[in-house]
Design an enzyme around this catalytic site. Structure first.
Site, PDB file in Angstrom:
ATOM      1  N   ASP A 295     -23.123   5.019  21.387  1.00  0.00           N
ATOM      2  CA  ASP A 295     -23.594   6.335  20.702  1.00  0.00           C
ATOM      3  C   ASP A 295     -23.471   7.215  20.331  1.00  0.00           C
ATOM      4  OD1 ASP A 295     -21.929   5.450  17.684  1.00  0.00           O
ATOM      5  OD2 ASP A 295     -23.875   6.458  16.837  1.00  0.00           O
ATOM      6  N   GLU A 342     -18.334   6.975  23.317  1.00  0.00           N
ATOM      7  CA  GLU A 342     -17.994   7.067  21.152  1.00  0.00           C
ATOM      8  C   GLU A 342     -18.414   8.995  21.835  1.00  0.00           C
ATOM      9  OE1 GLU A 342     -18.292   9.369  18.817  1.00  0.00           O
ATOM     10  OE2 GLU A 342     -20.319   8.385  18.166  1.00  0.00           O
ATOM     11  N   ASP A 395     -17.797   3.840   9.604  1.00  0.00           N
ATOM     12  CA  ASP A 395     -18.161   4.931   9.211  1.00  0.00           C
ATOM     13  C   ASP A 395     -17.149   5.673   8.195  1.00  0.00           C
ATOM     14  OD1 ASP A 395     -20.695   4.842   9.474  1.00  0.00           O
ATOM     15  OD2 ASP A 395     -20.477   6.194  11.409  1.00  0.00           O
TER      16      ASP A 395
END
Length: 511
Positions: A295, A342, A395
């Protein structure tokens, strides 16, 4: 590392159905693996698996190494005679939302009972338990003391504990290890259960041809065993005062930027021992998953460094990170790197160069592709094969809700999407999934909410908000009879994985 063209789903184990208020590693997880196998899916992406703290986010954990006790299955404990059915009381409501307050209390009571039973008769487990504690001692000793001390201090953050323990004075560590010895052993026992159950589930998935993709948040939480035990590696002083914190600068979405508040790494210190802490972290996660998704990958090239006492992220500055040196070192010690990056947000050429040097697939999100002012790099005709395509992320709103809202706003986004995929009906989500499958992306991963074509009620997370997040669960009734066949057809039609080629199918230059 070269990956094989495949398809899969995004679903946290907490979102599984079940009778105990939260999804776990029990029978429903095995049923999901069976469903994925029937549907031709080769990938199951989960969120971070660590023990969650305030806000219940899997991206803010008490440890970068430990497992989440809430995922431990009571049914598996009953099977192994660590619990009896009559000892399960005060069940949380079996709804489609997780009530974390009730679940935490319920699981703590059950695990405490299982620990008492273990102490009475551990003949079937003592050898495995001792092997586990020895094998994981490099993080387990600090973590178990941290959690025991946290309970002793009524849940307070570590910088509010007894001063001698905050400073990790030798006499204090000896004193609290003796005083809290039983609670420390309980914490080790809980981790033993989690690792035992998770590894059995992963083995079952692997035997069915399914690989697990696990998330690694780039930053650790302030209130974590990692920071308390390794303050010299992070931007915090001995008393727990943050000198610098993480975030992102002001942009179109926020005039003041985002002040995340996580401690930053003292990269110079970490380089002195060849990034030992990071090597341990990667190795520990690869023991649990097959592929790691990092991430906020851009933070390995450069990160936004904000003074610890800042009120907003505006006063930060960009600082270079030793990402290339780190990944070279990890590869040197641990071998080829099954990593996904990511790389969403504002990504610079140096970030792309770092990603591409190590051949890490980046991410493409179809929700970000359509409409004026959106990012054309997410349109499928601009994909490179070495990428992972999603309809949306945890998200974002569900894809159904997203396009419905854009239609109401008359933004032109929905119309562009329909024109692009040449579909003009009212059920856009299945066609977007088909578009993802048909793309050149090596992996296609669809959130379970989109596979089930659910609306905004199934959204997983609203960033920068507390309460109500990470609580969605599905029920098997939502899965239509022909869904596994439909997904299997998509995998076969779009060769995920590729079909083996016969010798006679290969055309030579002479022909």
């Amino acid at each position: 590392m070269q990956f094989e063209r495949s398809a899969g789903i995004l679903l946290h184990p907490t979102s599984l159905p079940g009778n105990y208020g939260i999804g776990d590693l029990g029978n429903e997880a095995y049923r999901l693996v069976d469903f994925l196998a029937e549907a031709g899916q080769k990938l199951w992406q989960v969120f971070p698996l660590g023990p969650t703290g305030y806000g219940d986010s899997p991206y803010q954990c008490f440890s970068a190494f430990a497992g989440n006790p809430l995922l431990i299955s009571p049914d598996k404990l009953i099977e192994e005679k660590l619990l009896h059915q009559t000892e399960i009381k005060n069940l949380p409501d079996d709804s489609t939302r997780i009530d974390f307050g009730k679940v935490i209390n319920f699981k703590k009571e059950l695990l405490t009972t299982a620990y008492k039973n273990f102490k009475k008769d551990n003949r079937n487990f003592v050898k495995d338990f001792n092997s586990f504690t020895k094998e994981h001692s490099s993080w387990l000793e600090d973590y178990s003391l941290f959690m025991a001390a946290k309970d002793f201090h009524r849940g307070a953050s570590w910088n509010q504990w007894d001063k001698s323990l905050v400073l990790r004075e030798k006499s204090a560590l000896i004193f609290f290890k003796e005083k809290l010895s039983d609670e420390i052993n309980y914490q080790k026992f809980v981790q033993f259960l989690f690792f035992r159950q998770w590894k059995a589930l992963r083995k079952y998935a692997n035997e069915k041809g399914i690989k697990i993709i696990g998330d690694m948040p780039i930053f650790i939480a302030f209130d974590s065993a990692d920071l308390w035990a390794n303050k010299e590696l992070f931007t915090v002083d001995e008393d727990g005062k943050l000198t610098f914190v993480a975030g992102v600068p002001p942009d179109y979405f926020s005039a003041t930027g985002q002040l995340w508040g996580n401690p930053l790494y003292k990269w110079d210190e970490m380089e002195k021992d060849d990034f030992l802490w990071w090597r341990k972290r990667f190795k520990a996660l690869w023991e649990l998953v097959d592929i790691i998704r990092i991430d906020h990958f851009r933070g390995f090239e450069a990160y936004w460094k904000i003074p610890g006492d800042a009120k907003t992220a505006q006063t930060g500055k960009w600082v270079k990170a030793p990402g290339e040196k780190l990944f070279d070192t990890v590869k040197k010690y641990l071998g080829d790197l099954p990593i996904l990056a990511e790389d969403l947000g504002v990504i610079t050429p140096p970030v792309e160069a770092l990603r591409d040097k190590f051949n890490f697939p980046g991410m493409k999100v179809l929700q970000f592709a359509f409409g004026e002012g959106m990012e054309t790099k997410f349109l499928p005709h601009n994909f490179v094969p070495n990428c992972v395509v999603y309809t949306g992320t945890h998200d974002n709103d569900t894809t159904k809700a997203y396009f419905e809202k854009e239609s109401e706003k008359k933004s032109g986004i929905t119309e562009h999407a329909k024109n692009y995929i040449n579909y003009f009906g009212n059920d856009l989500v299945p066609e977007l999934i088909r578009t993802a499958y048909a793309s050149v992306a090596v992996f296609v991963i669809i959130p379970m909410q989109d596979i089930l074509n659910l609306g905004g009620e199934a959204r997983m997370n609203f960033p920068s908000t507390l309460g109500g997040n990470w609580s969605w669960r599905f029920k098997w009734e939502l899965i239509q009879k022909n869904l596994s066949r439909h997904l299997k057809d998509l995998t076969e039609l779009y060769e995920r994985p590729p079909k083996p080629r016969k010798t006679e199918d290969i055309v030579t230059e002479e022909e």
